[in-house]
Design a protein around this motif. Structure first.
Motif, mmCIF file in Angstrom:
data_model
loop_
_atom_site.group_PDB
_atom_site.id
_atom_site.type_symbol
_atom_site.label_atom_id
_atom_site.label_comp_id
_atom_site.label_asym_id
_atom_site.label_seq_id
_atom_site.Cartn_x
_atom_site.Cartn_y
_atom_site.Cartn_z
ATOM 1 N N THR A 95 -11.479 -2.636 -17.739
ATOM 2 C CA THR A 95 -10.354 -1.456 -17.842
ATOM 3 C C THR A 95 -9.629 -1.631 -16.691
ATOM 4 N N ARG A 96 -8.357 -1.207 -16.859
ATOM 5 C CA ARG A 96 -7.353 -0.918 -15.601
ATOM 6 C C ARG A 96 -7.883 -0.082 -14.815
ATOM 7 N N SER A 97 -8.523 0.954 -15.123
ATOM 8 C CA SER A 97 -8.890 1.992 -14.183
ATOM 9 C C SER A 97 -10.091 1.286 -13.329
ATOM 10 N N GLU A 98 -10.997 0.438 -13.981
ATOM 11 C CA GLU A 98 -11.926 -0.220 -13.181
ATOM 12 C C GLU A 98 -11.238 -1.329 -12.127
ATOM 13 N N LYS A 99 -10.147 -2.036 -12.583
ATOM 14 C CA LYS A 99 -9.581 -2.838 -11.824
ATOM 15 C C LYS A 99 -9.015 -2.095 -10.683
ATOM 16 N N ILE A 100 -8.325 -1.041 -10.740
ATOM 17 C CA ILE A 100 -7.812 -0.296 -9.577
ATOM 18 C C ILE A 100 -8.863 0.079 -8.613
ATOM 19 N N ARG A 101 -10.020 0.470 -9.386
ATOM 20 C CA ARG A 101 -11.140 0.575 -8.226
ATOM 21 C C ARG A 101 -11.554 -0.554 -7.433
ATOM 22 N N ARG A 102 -11.544 -1.748 -7.989
ATOM 23 C CA ARG A 102 -11.924 -2.975 -7.455
ATOM 24 C C ARG A 102 -10.894 -3.462 -6.540
ATOM 25 N N ILE A 103 -9.651 -3.075 -6.986
ATOM 26 C CA ILE A 103 -8.431 -3.657 -6.028
ATOM 27 C C ILE A 103 -8.554 -2.675 -4.604
ATOM 28 N N ARG A 104 -8.909 -1.533 -4.828
ATOM 29 C CA ARG A 104 -8.959 -0.548 -3.639
ATOM 30 C C ARG A 104 -10.102 -1.307 -2.654
ATOM 31 N N HIS A 105 -11.236 -1.806 -3.483
ATOM 32 C CA HIS A 105 -12.357 -2.222 -2.595
ATOM 33 C C HIS A 105 -11.927 -3.533 -1.907
ATOM 34 N N ILE A 106 -11.222 -4.459 -2.662
ATOM 35 C CA ILE A 106 -10.768 -5.701 -2.124
ATOM 36 C C ILE A 106 -9.956 -5.377 -0.743
ATOM 37 N N VAL A 107 -8.882 -4.487 -1.128
ATOM 38 C CA VAL A 107 -7.882 -4.284 0.010
ATOM 39 C C VAL A 107 -8.523 -3.934 1.410
ATOM 40 N N THR A 108 -9.771 -2.669 0.984
ATOM 41 C CA THR A 108 -10.202 -2.074 2.300
ATOM 42 C C THR A 108 -11.396 -3.015 2.703
ATOM 43 N N GLU A 130 -2.321 -7.305 19.647
ATOM 44 C CA GLU A 130 -3.697 -6.790 19.853
ATOM 45 C C GLU A 130 -4.641 -7.020 18.673
ATOM 46 N N ASN A 131 -3.657 -6.895 17.659
ATOM 47 C CA ASN A 131 -4.367 -6.829 16.094
ATOM 48 C C ASN A 131 -4.015 -7.848 15.310
ATOM 49 N N PRO A 132 -4.207 -9.167 15.749
ATOM 50 C CA PRO A 132 -3.474 -10.317 15.009
ATOM 51 C C PRO A 132 -4.174 -10.697 13.483
ATOM 52 N N GLU A 133 -5.209 -9.866 13.284
ATOM 53 C CA GLU A 133 -5.790 -9.947 11.856
ATOM 54 C C GLU A 133 -4.598 -9.292 11.016
ATOM 55 N N ILE A 134 -3.770 -8.534 11.507
ATOM 56 C CA ILE A 134 -2.677 -7.895 10.726
ATOM 57 C C ILE A 134 -1.972 -8.931 9.736
ATOM 58 N N MET A 135 -1.872 -10.265 10.473
ATOM 59 C CA MET A 135 -0.745 -11.115 10.247
ATOM 60 C C MET A 135 -1.461 -11.868 8.812
ATOM 61 N N SER A 136 -2.814 -12.056 8.678
ATOM 62 C CA SER A 136 -3.410 -12.446 7.550
ATOM 63 C C SER A 136 -3.938 -11.294 6.470
ATOM 64 N N ALA A 137 -4.731 -10.283 7.028
ATOM 65 C CA ALA A 137 -5.369 -9.388 6.221
ATOM 66 C C ALA A 137 -4.465 -8.742 5.044
ATOM 67 N N TYR A 138 -3.240 -8.457 5.328
ATOM 68 C CA TYR A 138 -2.475 -8.001 4.315
ATOM 69 C C TYR A 138 -2.124 -8.967 3.298
ATOM 70 N N PRO A 139 -1.438 -10.029 3.740
ATOM 71 C CA PRO A 139 -1.192 -11.001 2.460
ATOM 72 C C PRO A 139 -2.271 -11.670 1.836
ATOM 73 N N GLU A 140 -3.492 -11.658 2.471
ATOM 74 C CA GLU A 140 -4.708 -12.164 1.653
ATOM 75 C C GLU A 140 -4.962 -10.944 0.685
ATOM 76 N N GLY A 141 -5.076 -9.641 1.284
ATOM 77 C CA GLY A 141 -5.240 -8.444 0.507
ATOM 78 C C GLY A 141 -4.522 -8.385 -0.733
ATOM 79 N N LEU A 142 -2.940 -8.542 -0.404
ATOM 80 C CA LEU A 142 -2.047 -8.450 -1.732
ATOM 81 C C LEU A 142 -2.622 -9.638 -2.682
ATOM 82 N N ASN A 143 -2.612 -10.651 -2.184
ATOM 83 C CA ASN A 143 -2.793 -11.878 -3.002
ATOM 84 C C ASN A 143 -4.113 -11.651 -4.033
#
Ligand SMILES: Cc1cc2nc3c(=O)[nH]c(=O)nc-3n(C[C@H](O)[C@H](O)[C@H](O)COP(=O)(O)OP(=O)(O)OC[C@H]3O[C@@H](n4cnc5c(N)ncnc54)[C@H](O)[C@@H]3O)c2cc1C
Length: 428
Positions: A395-408, A369-382
């Motif tokens: 900076t690393r703290s800026e990168k963590i903010r950007r990573i949060r944005h990428i994942v969500t 019912e949520n097939p996007e799970i199969m690609s969203a997480y691998p793509e987000g992690l990469n």
């Protein structure tokens, strides 16, 4: 005159052979009927056999089996759009309790069936069972394309294509949501080349399961397993999602093989064999009636496959052993009624395999019912890892903010929490 046996086993795959082995070594008069030219002849290609259930059945004896390579590397490959992340667990040195080996079914099934024959079971090949015979509501034998055979008990081990179980009313025709189509190729390569590419020693093997971008929209995964002088490569995906995406298995296979994370292992190899087969994905909720008067259902026919781990052959052996034990008891007391045979279901329900399947029930439906799970997480992690490893003045703290944005951006936070809750509850 129609010949009568103590038990007939339909199908000489791992489930049927195990049941025949247990009954024959307990002095029952058993016949296995296989439609292939020889056991394994219809199951040309192999995968990873987890040894536990075979070792429980014949301690140590499995070492004589024609095994390919001992799996010392288990990996998940999470594929993004243009990158991938490999998560690998490596076992160093010899282990006292080996876990899994790659096998080629054409060799393994032949060896395994011979064990049941040595134990006293009769094997009839090139014979197709067309229906189960009933008398007064009880199953009393089988009809084959070469005549009828009678028995006190029939063990149905026909695999994922449950034609006999359907005809006998033990299971409804599985829905495309309950079946995966699996496509597999054997690509031959010299053993030294395989060892070099995977970083293995002689006899050591690797198993990689792939999820991510190329499988976007599908519920399924790809795999690469190393044999002695070949690589098994393929994927399995729910038939319903293949239909929805209007994709032919062959096209998906070509796409998967062209992925850089797969192609680098296969380069210069020769495709030797190709096979498409079904894998039951109905899980616990879609299991058939496992027993009726005069019959038991085992292995893939009983929907015993774990889509999370790719296990099937070892569960087939487990169910074959339990069915063989119950059949032996039933034979001793001359009672083949449902009441007596229901013991098989109780034993199976108490096994690790069924406890897992029961717990995970509904998980595949949630992912479907949520097939996007199969690609969203691998793509987000990469994408997140690419951001983390890039040195670009942030900076690393800026990168963590950007990573949060990428994942969500790949999956909303509320969805992530819901996935974690649902999946976690099904696994723990
Ligand atoms: C592509 C693919 C990859 C897989 N990889 C793995 C893996 O890596 N590890 C793992 O543990 N499992 C794996 N599996 C699952 C595993 O193959 C099955 O779970 C296992 O083979 C089930 O055993 P079985 O004896 O129930 O059925 P099968 O092995 O399918 O055997 C059934 C037998 O019955 C015979 N038969 C069927 N109908 C009739 C009839 N009417 N009359 C006479 N004979 C009949 C068939 O010819 C066959 O020999 C894989 C499956 C596929 C398709």
């Amino acid at each position: 005159m129609t010949e009568k046996f103590d038990a007939i086993v339909v199908g000489a795959g791992p489930a049927g052979v195990t049941a025949a082995y247990v009954m024959a070594t307990n002095k029952m008069n058993v016949v296995m009927i296989e439609r292939g030219e020889y056991p394994g002849g219809k199951n040309v290609i192999g995968g990873v056999l987890y040894i536990k259930t075979l070792n429980d059945l014949m301690p140590g004896l499995w070492k004589e089996a024609p095994l390919e390579r001992r799996i010392v590397q288990h990996s998940y490959c999470l594929m993004g759009e243009h990158e991938h992340t490999l998560l690998t667990h490596i076992t160093v040195g010899q282990s006292d309790s080996p876990n899994g080996y790659t096998i080629l079914r054409s060799k393994f099934d032949k060896w395994y069936a011979k064990k049941a024959q040595d134990g006293g079971a009769l094997l009839i090949t090139k014979t197709n069972v067309t229906e189960l015979l009933r008398q007064d509501g009880k199953i009393v034998g089988v009809r084959t394309d070469r005549g009828d055979l009678l028995a006190d008990l029939v063990i149905v081990a026909e695999g994922a294509n449950t034609m006999l179980c359907e005809k006998a009313g033990l299971i409804e025709k599985p829905h495309p949501k309950q079946m995966a189509v699996a496509v597999k190729e054997i690509v031959s390569l010299p053993s030294e080349r395989i060892q070099e590419r995977f970083g293995l020693r002689q006899d050591e093997g690797a198993a990689i399961q792939y999820i991510g971008a190329p499988f976007g929209g599908f519920v399924g995964f790809g795999f690469v397993y190393t044999n002695k002088e070949s690589i098994s490569v393929g994927f399995g995906a729910l038939i319903s999602t293949m239909m929805k995406e209007c994709t032919k298995p062959y096209d998906l296979m070509e796409r998967f093989k062209a992925e850089p994370s797969v192609e680098r292992f296969l380069r210069d190899g020769q495709v030797k064999e190709y096979q498409a087969h079904m894998i039951p994905e109905a899980g616990y909720a879609g299991m058939p009636r496992l027993f009726t008067d005069g019959a038991l259902v085992v292995g893939d026919s009983a929907m015993l496959a774990n889509p999370l781990t790719g296990e099937g052959a070892d569960l087939a052996i487990l169910s074959g052993r339990l069915a063989g034990q119950v059949a032996t008891q039933a034979h001793r007391v001359h009672d083949h009624t449902s009441r007596r045979l229901s013991e098989y279901q109780s034993l199976l329900l108490n096994s690790f395999a069924l406890k897992d399947m029961k717990k995970q029930s509904g998980l595949i439906r949630y992912i479907e019912e949520n097939p996007e799970i199969m690609s969203a997480y691998p793509e987000g992690l990469n994408a997140a890892l690419a951001e983390w490893f890039r040195v670009d003045g942030f900076t690393r703290s800026e990168k963590i903010r950007r990573i949060r944005h990428i994942v969500t951006s790949k999956r909303k936070l509320t969805r992530i929490l819901k996935d974690a809750y649902t999946v976690g509850r099904k696994l723990m």
